[in-house]
Design a protein around this motif. Structure first.
Motif, PDB file in Angstrom:
ATOM      1  N   ASP A  46       0.825  -1.205   0.000  1.00 56.63           N
ATOM      2  CA  ASP A  46       0.000   0.000   0.000  1.00 56.63           C
ATOM      3  C   ASP A  46       0.862   1.260   0.000  1.00 56.63           C
ATOM      4  N   LYS A  47       1.963   1.239   0.743  1.00 48.51           N
ATOM      5  CA  LYS A  47       2.871   2.380   0.768  1.00 48.51           C
ATOM      6  C   LYS A  47       3.444   2.633  -0.620  1.00 48.51           C
ATOM      7  N   ARG A  48       3.776   1.547  -1.312  1.00 54.10           N
ATOM      8  CA  ARG A  48       4.313   1.684  -2.661  1.00 54.10           C
ATOM      9  C   ARG A  48       3.281   2.336  -3.596  1.00 54.10           C
ATOM     10  N   CYS A  49       2.001   2.042  -3.361  1.00 52.76           N
ATOM     11  CA  CYS A  49       0.939   2.497  -4.250  1.00 52.76           C
ATOM     12  C   CYS A  49       0.336   3.844  -3.841  1.00 52.76           C
ATOM     13  N   THR A  50       0.862   4.477  -2.821  1.00 51.41           N
ATOM     14  CA  THR A  50       0.349   5.781  -2.377  1.00 51.41           C
ATOM     15  C   THR A  50       0.283   6.746  -3.566  1.00 51.41           C
ATOM     16  N   PRO A  51      -0.846   7.454  -3.749  1.00 48.34           N
ATOM     17  CA  PRO A  51      -1.994   7.628  -2.844  1.00 48.34           C
ATOM     18  C   PRO A  51      -3.071   6.555  -2.979  1.00 48.34           C
ATOM     19  N   GLY A  52      -2.827   5.525  -3.774  1.00 38.94           N
ATOM     20  CA  GLY A  52      -3.788   4.448  -3.906  1.00 38.94           C
ATOM     21  C   GLY A  52      -3.477   3.306  -2.954  1.00 38.94           C
ATOM     22  N   THR A  53      -3.969   2.136  -3.265  1.00 39.97           N
ATOM     23  CA  THR A  53      -3.696   0.941  -2.469  1.00 39.97           C
ATOM     24  C   THR A  53      -3.352  -0.209  -3.410  1.00 39.97           C
ATOM     25  N   ALA A  54      -2.766  -1.252  -2.851  1.00 44.01           N
ATOM     26  CA  ALA A  54      -2.481  -2.460  -3.621  1.00 44.01           C
ATOM     27  C   ALA A  54      -3.683  -3.397  -3.554  1.00 44.01           C
ATOM     28  N   VAL A  55      -3.999  -4.037  -4.673  1.00 37.99           N
ATOM     29  CA  VAL A  55      -5.123  -4.967  -4.715  1.00 37.99           C
ATOM     30  C   VAL A  55      -4.672  -6.312  -5.283  1.00 37.99           C
ATOM     31  N   ASP A  56      -5.280  -7.387  -4.744  1.00 37.13           N
ATOM     32  CA  ASP A  56      -5.076  -8.741  -5.242  1.00 37.13           C
ATOM     33  C   ASP A  56      -6.208  -9.048  -6.211  1.00 37.13           C
ATOM     34  N   LEU A  57      -5.865  -9.352  -7.466  1.00 33.39           N
ATOM     35  CA  LEU A  57      -6.869  -9.612  -8.487  1.00 33.39           C
ATOM     36  C   LEU A  57      -6.746 -11.053  -8.976  1.00 33.39           C
ATOM     37  N   PRO A  58      -7.655 -11.950  -8.587  1.00 32.74           N
ATOM     38  CA  PRO A  58      -7.600 -13.326  -9.089  1.00 32.74           C
ATOM     39  C   PRO A  58      -7.654 -13.323 -10.613  1.00 32.74           C
ATOM     40  N   MET A  59      -6.726 -14.042 -11.256  1.00 32.74           N
ATOM     41  CA  MET A  59      -6.682 -13.982 -12.714  1.00 32.74           C
ATOM     42  C   MET A  59      -6.486 -15.350 -13.370  1.00 32.74           C
ATOM     43  N   VAL A  60      -5.704 -16.213 -12.741  1.00 30.92           N
ATOM     44  CA  VAL A  60      -5.390 -17.508 -13.346  1.00 30.92           C
ATOM     45  C   VAL A  60      -5.778 -18.622 -12.381  1.00 30.92           C
ATOM     46  N   VAL A  61      -6.543 -19.579 -12.850  1.00 34.93           N
ATOM     47  CA  VAL A  61      -6.979 -20.705 -12.034  1.00 34.93           C
ATOM     48  C   VAL A  61      -6.399 -21.985 -12.603  1.00 34.93           C
ATOM     49  N   GLY A  62      -5.891 -22.840 -11.740  1.00 35.17           N
ATOM     50  CA  GLY A  62      -5.384 -24.113 -12.235  1.00 35.17           C
ATOM     51  C   GLY A  62      -5.228 -25.138 -11.136  1.00 35.17           C
ATOM     52  N   PRO A  63      -5.318 -26.416 -11.492  1.00 37.64           N
ATOM     53  CA  PRO A  63      -5.086 -27.471 -10.513  1.00 37.64           C
ATOM     54  C   PRO A  63      -3.610 -27.628 -10.216  1.00 37.64           C
ATOM     55  N   VAL A  64      -3.284 -27.942  -8.964  1.00 40.88           N
ATOM     56  CA  VAL A  64      -1.923 -28.321  -8.588  1.00 40.88           C
ATOM     57  C   VAL A  64      -1.870 -29.844  -8.683  1.00 40.88           C
ATOM     58  N   ALA A  65      -1.112 -30.347  -9.618  1.00 40.57           N
ATOM     59  CA  ALA A  65      -1.050 -31.785  -9.851  1.00 40.57           C
ATOM     60  C   ALA A  65       0.059 -32.418  -9.026  1.00 40.57           C
ATOM     61  N   LEU A  66      -0.213 -33.589  -8.498  1.00 42.60           N
ATOM     62  CA  LEU A  66       0.824 -34.411  -7.880  1.00 42.60           C
ATOM     63  C   LEU A  66       1.404 -35.284  -8.984  1.00 42.60           C
TER      64      LEU A  66
END
Length: 369
Positions: free
Chosen positions: A117-137
């Protein structure tokens, strides 16, 4: 995989992908964007010029490579460089203002969020889900082309409580399969990894007392062998007899490695697939506000769900980047979150975002400035 069959398998748990939000206009707006049509036939991209760098998750590397190629082919004057450094490094570089956005298989934690958030001043940092995938064994066992394991057994293998392939706990789950009397060579990520974080979150959430560790991106398997990046884990398992490791499905498929069928909350053994990952993710809860962290339920009794999956987030500033970077980041993420962007990675081992998540992502990306 046939896309029609994939969508049918998802059924009521999933709905259509995002509609395209990146439509160009004919007027000269402040954004300076110009519409262009990608060579892959996708809908119009609202192009921006300039140069940006992102870094982080190796889990999303194949998706990011496809997106960057499509965007740059469509948009003259745009240069996007994504470096597959691992999620931990990506977050660190984002905080240090070394990259314009970061890819991370884990959402920002408390102190990380404060620093970002400090890096993004005067805004904020956001987490945006973008890629979905299975973790395979993934595993390498000569003569064994079918293997199924429950969360407690997987936990004991990676914690070192089970050390032989013919251990009674493994043979009990694999009737009729001849397992070798050989030591298990477990392979984990040597670098800070969101894949590790999500894998250990699954074990913590589904394995009960069999898992005695916390979850985390820097977890190392006791007595196991470390390898850097998803490609490193894949290569190590492929070259090591009697080994088992974890990686994204796209890496397993590209390497031609066998994958484990994992027992889900409904009591079914399910192999890693984009269909299964989508069904698993359909039970996730999305945080309120613009920081779209997801909370997973690894014990949900959803039939057909594959229980080990991850979501890669793009970490971005709502405001606070130099103007030229901000415009290009917004334009690029608008494309990646669009129907065209999500559809373009469907054949690379990735699953679509559920509509309930995708709609939220589009709305936040639209606010970036």
């Amino acid at each position: 995989m046939n896309r029609g069959k994939r969508q049918a398998a998802i059924g009521a748990a999933m709905v259509a992908l995002l509609t395209v939000a990146a439509c160009g206009t004919d007027d000269n707006s402040d954004s300076g964007g110009t519409a262009a049509k990608p060579s892959n036939g996708a809908s119009a991209i609202a192009c921006e010029k300039g140069s940006i760098t992102g870094s982080g998750s190796s889990a999303q590397k194949n998706a990011m490579d496809e997106w960057v190629k499509a965007y740059q082919n469509a948009c003259d004057g745009a240069k996007i460089n994504y470096q597959s450094t691992g999620s931990s490094t990506g977050r660190q570089q984002f905080v240090a203002k070394q990259v314009s956005f970061a890819g991370s298989d884990s959402a920002l934690k408390d102190q990380q969020k404060t620093d970002a958030d400090k890096r993004c001043t005067p805004g904020t940092a956001v987490d945006l889900p973008m890629v979905v995938g299975p973790v395979a064994l993934i595993y390498h066992l000569s003569g064994v082309d079918k293997l199924q394991l429950s969360a407690p057994t997987i936990a004991k293998i990676f914690s070192g409580a089970i050390t032989k392939w013919n251990d009674p706990a493994i043979t009990a789950e694999n009737s009729g399969v001849t397992l070798p009397d050989a030591p298990i060579a477990s392979v984990h990520r040597s670098d800070g990894s969101g894949t590790t974080d999500n894998f250990t979150k699954f074990l913590k959430g589904a394995a009960g007392a069999a898992w005695t560790f916390d979850s985390g991106s820097d977890w190392k398997a006791p007595g196991g062998q470390g390898a850097k990046g998803s490609d490193g884990v894949t290569a190590t398992v492929k070259s090591t007899e009697n080994s088992i490791g974890y990686t994204e499905l796209s890496y397993a498929e590209n390497a031609g490695l066998s994958t484990v069928a994992v027992k889900n909350g409904a009591g079914e053994y399910v192999k890693a697939s984009t269909d299964g990952a989508s069904l698993g993710l359909s039970t996730a809860k999305v945080a309120s506000g613009d920081d779209l962290k997801l909370t997973f339920d690894y014990t949900a009794a959803t039939k057909g769900a594959y229980p080990i999956y991850l979501v890669t987030y793009e970490i971005a500033c709502t405001t606070g980047l130099p103007a030229d970077q901000a415009k290009l980041v917004k334009s690029f993420l608008t494309y990646t979150a669009s129907d065209a962007g999500q559809s373009s990675i469907a054949d690379l081992g990735y699953a679509p975002l559920p509509d309930s998540v995708a709609t939220r992502v589009r709305a936040v990306v639209d606010k970036l400035s």
